[in-house]
Design an enzyme around this catalytic site. Sequence first.
Site, PDB file in Angstrom:
ATOM      1  N   LYS A   4       6.549  -6.256  -8.335  1.00 50.72           N
ATOM      2  CA  LYS A   4       5.945  -5.881  -7.051  1.00 50.72           C
ATOM      3  C   LYS A   4       5.788  -7.112  -6.165  1.00 50.72           C
ATOM      4  O   LYS A   4       5.174  -8.102  -6.554  1.00 50.72           O
ATOM      5  CB  LYS A   4       4.583  -5.238  -7.300  1.00 50.72           C
ATOM      6  CG  LYS A   4       3.801  -4.888  -6.035  1.00 50.72           C
ATOM      7  CD  LYS A   4       2.420  -4.350  -6.391  1.00 50.72           C
ATOM      8  CE  LYS A   4       1.545  -4.173  -5.160  1.00 50.72           C
ATOM      9  NZ  LYS A   4       0.175  -3.728  -5.515  1.00 50.72           N
ATOM     10  N   ASP A  57      -1.644  -7.276   1.285  1.00 50.32           N
ATOM     11  CA  ASP A  57      -2.036  -5.871   1.222  1.00 50.32           C
ATOM     12  C   ASP A  57      -3.414  -5.677   1.830  1.00 50.32           C
ATOM     13  O   ASP A  57      -4.428  -5.994   1.213  1.00 50.32           O
ATOM     14  CB  ASP A  57      -2.037  -5.398  -0.236  1.00 50.32           C
ATOM     15  CG  ASP A  57      -2.424  -3.931  -0.349  1.00 50.32           C
ATOM     16  OD1 ASP A  57      -2.326  -3.205   0.669  1.00 50.32           O
ATOM     17  OD2 ASP A  57      -2.804  -3.511  -1.456  1.00 50.32           O
ATOM     18  N   LYS A  66      -8.879  -1.773   2.839  1.00 49.62           N
ATOM     19  CA  LYS A  66      -9.731  -2.392   1.833  1.00 49.62           C
ATOM     20  C   LYS A  66     -10.984  -2.955   2.516  1.00 49.62           C
ATOM     21  O   LYS A  66     -10.973  -3.240   3.711  1.00 49.62           O
ATOM     22  CB  LYS A  66      -8.988  -3.540   1.138  1.00 49.62           C
ATOM     23  CG  LYS A  66      -7.776  -3.122   0.326  1.00 49.62           C
ATOM     24  CD  LYS A  66      -7.116  -4.330  -0.289  1.00 49.62           C
ATOM     25  CE  LYS A  66      -5.883  -3.938  -1.093  1.00 49.62           C
ATOM     26  NZ  LYS A  66      -6.232  -3.160  -2.294  1.00 49.62           N
ATOM     27  N   ASP A  75      -1.024 -10.263  -4.206  1.00 47.60           N
ATOM     28  CA  ASP A  75      -0.477  -8.964  -4.573  1.00 47.60           C
ATOM     29  C   ASP A  75       1.033  -9.008  -4.814  1.00 47.60           C
ATOM     30  O   ASP A  75       1.636  -7.989  -5.125  1.00 47.60           O
ATOM     31  CB  ASP A  75      -0.803  -7.926  -3.489  1.00 47.60           C
ATOM     32  CG  ASP A  75      -0.989  -6.534  -4.052  1.00 47.60           C
ATOM     33  OD1 ASP A  75      -1.136  -6.397  -5.271  1.00 47.60           O
ATOM     34  OD2 ASP A  75      -0.977  -5.568  -3.260  1.00 47.60           O
ATOM     35  N   ASP A  85      -3.419   2.746   0.383  1.00 44.59           N
ATOM     36  CA  ASP A  85      -3.696   1.563  -0.428  1.00 44.59           C
ATOM     37  C   ASP A  85      -3.095   1.694  -1.825  1.00 44.59           C
ATOM     38  O   ASP A  85      -3.179   0.765  -2.625  1.00 44.59           O
ATOM     39  CB  ASP A  85      -5.206   1.326  -0.528  1.00 44.59           C
ATOM     40  CG  ASP A  85      -5.541  -0.049  -1.088  1.00 44.59           C
ATOM     41  OD1 ASP A  85      -4.704  -0.962  -0.951  1.00 44.59           O
ATOM     42  OD2 ASP A  85      -6.627  -0.218  -1.667  1.00 44.59           O
ATOM     43  N   GLU A  95       0.053   1.643  -2.481  1.00 42.13           N
ATOM     44  CA  GLU A  95       1.388   1.396  -1.923  1.00 42.13           C
ATOM     45  C   GLU A  95       2.343   0.759  -2.917  1.00 42.13           C
ATOM     46  O   GLU A  95       3.556   0.888  -2.805  1.00 42.13           O
ATOM     47  CB  GLU A  95       1.279   0.514  -0.674  1.00 42.13           C
ATOM     48  CG  GLU A  95       1.181  -0.989  -0.928  1.00 42.13           C
ATOM     49  CD  GLU A  95      -0.030  -1.405  -1.762  1.00 42.13           C
ATOM     50  OE1 GLU A  95       0.114  -2.342  -2.565  1.00 42.13           O
ATOM     51  OE2 GLU A  95      -1.106  -0.793  -1.606  1.00 42.13           O
ATOM     52  N   ARG A 122       3.035   1.423  -6.009  1.00 47.11           N
ATOM     53  CA  ARG A 122       3.847   2.393  -6.744  1.00 47.11           C
ATOM     54  C   ARG A 122       4.941   3.005  -5.865  1.00 47.11           C
ATOM     55  O   ARG A 122       5.981   3.422  -6.362  1.00 47.11           O
ATOM     56  CB  ARG A 122       2.953   3.476  -7.337  1.00 47.11           C
ATOM     57  CG  ARG A 122       2.223   4.339  -6.318  1.00 47.11           C
ATOM     58  CD  ARG A 122       0.976   4.989  -6.869  1.00 47.11           C
ATOM     59  NE  ARG A 122      -0.099   4.013  -7.050  1.00 47.11           N
ATOM     60  CZ  ARG A 122      -1.305   4.323  -7.525  1.00 47.11           C
ATOM     61  NH1 ARG A 122      -1.592   5.569  -7.855  1.00 47.11           N
ATOM     62  NH2 ARG A 122      -2.223   3.387  -7.658  1.00 47.11           N
TER      63      ARG A 122
END
Length: 522
Positions: A284, A289, A296, A307, A367, A369, A371
Amino acid sequence: MKVSFQVYEGEPKSFSGDVLVVIVQQEQGPEQGLEQCLEQCLLSPALKGAVSHVRDCGDFLNKADQSVWLYPALLDWQGEKPYLAKRILLLAPATEDAGRNELRERLRLCGGTIASQLRQLRGEDILLLWPQGLPFSDVETAGQLVQGLALGSYTFQGYKKEQNGTDSEAGQSRRYAFFSGDAPLKELRKAIKQAQVSAQAVLSARDMGNQPANRWTPADFADYAEKLGTKKKLKTTILGKAEMQELGMEAILAVNQGSAQPPSLSIIEYRSAKKYPTVLLVGKGLTFDSGGISAKPAAGMEEMKFDMCGGAAVMAVMQALAELGFGGVNVVGMVPATENLSGSAAIKPGDVVRHFGGLHSEVVNTDAEGRLILGDAIAYGIATYAPDVVIDIATLTGAAVVGLGHHYTCLLANDDELAQRLLQAGEEAGEPLWRLPLGPAYRKQLESTVADIKNAGDRSGGTITAACYLQEFVGETPWAHLDIAGTAWNFTEKSYVPKGASGTGVRTLLCALANWSKSERN
């Protein structure tokens, strides 16, 4: 700090460098085996007397992981010729009652402690001696120490202005020499080199992870991959926004909609021979993010630059493969990269996107995202490269931190043999994994009334349901998911793991691939 390693073929007494490091095996009792241990470390009678005196004072060998500095010029040598080294550092790591993997970790920790101790000095030339009574060969002992020394020497220089009149640590160098003793020189040099390559890969992953988001973007991932493509045995392909649109990767594009930075999908291939299995690694690469529309909280949001640590791990593994040259396995590394921001075009809760391959997903939480972008990459990777195994690594869920804290990486898999490979590799690397379950009861939480699946369930079992989402894209292919949300930064404090990005996952994957290579060739 520039660190190098070599083999020292002379006698320890002839070493005239800055520090002679002597690793003394920790004993269960104050007297048991001390003389033998010191003899193995080639200490002179006078120095053994000094060590015994320090021990009798209660300052050494009464606790694990203790260290003592001695200065030869200040010792009464009792007529002996003094050591030429300027300083002597004695360490007593805990080696008793340790299994092989635990002992590997204690040796790495010892290396990290040495690096920490030397950080306070300006010494450049270091010679290491260690006891011969360990259940490892000198070759493996040296390899573990090299990893601890190299990883423990790491500092992210960042963007601080150097203080006037001082040298930055980045400009310093340190040369470690390992006393060869009776070890076979060729094997010893090879082990040191391999350990250094593995450690350097971790340092590269840390450097990527520690960069601020405005200094490490999806384009930087692509640039790094392109440079790797110039190395032996590596081939790089970069998919940009136009190619993703043509391929129908709506999920990556949807996550990217709120950002001014275009997405990238970096693909790096390592080939040994067609007859060997292919492992697909997917990391990833969320370079920042914000949570998108499902924003968030502000507190701690600056840490969302981390991230992308899964993507950094995959890049670093591919970098190491080019130098290690593993046979017996082919590897394809993929890093889907984008930002997740809340611009005017950002994806909204309730929107439906079509993944590569045709699966439609209702995005109920922007959030969730990671996956989404991993789903597109995994589906494309399987369709294009037909791998025998898929492993993804991602800072995917806060639930992983809630469940396991910062001590274990979450492992989920649809194949027991693959799971066991990774569990074993994690133990060997000192990056422990904990396997969580999968199954239809968890998948049920992702049922959607308007699409094939929704991208998030309720809060219960969040790490598992995130993995269930990814499982939709692997079919019958053996697959494992590593959720490093709790270990990619703020990892368990260790002498060789600093604050900030840990580089976790790199050594675990390299260990797994090395073991794969050996088993396939045998």
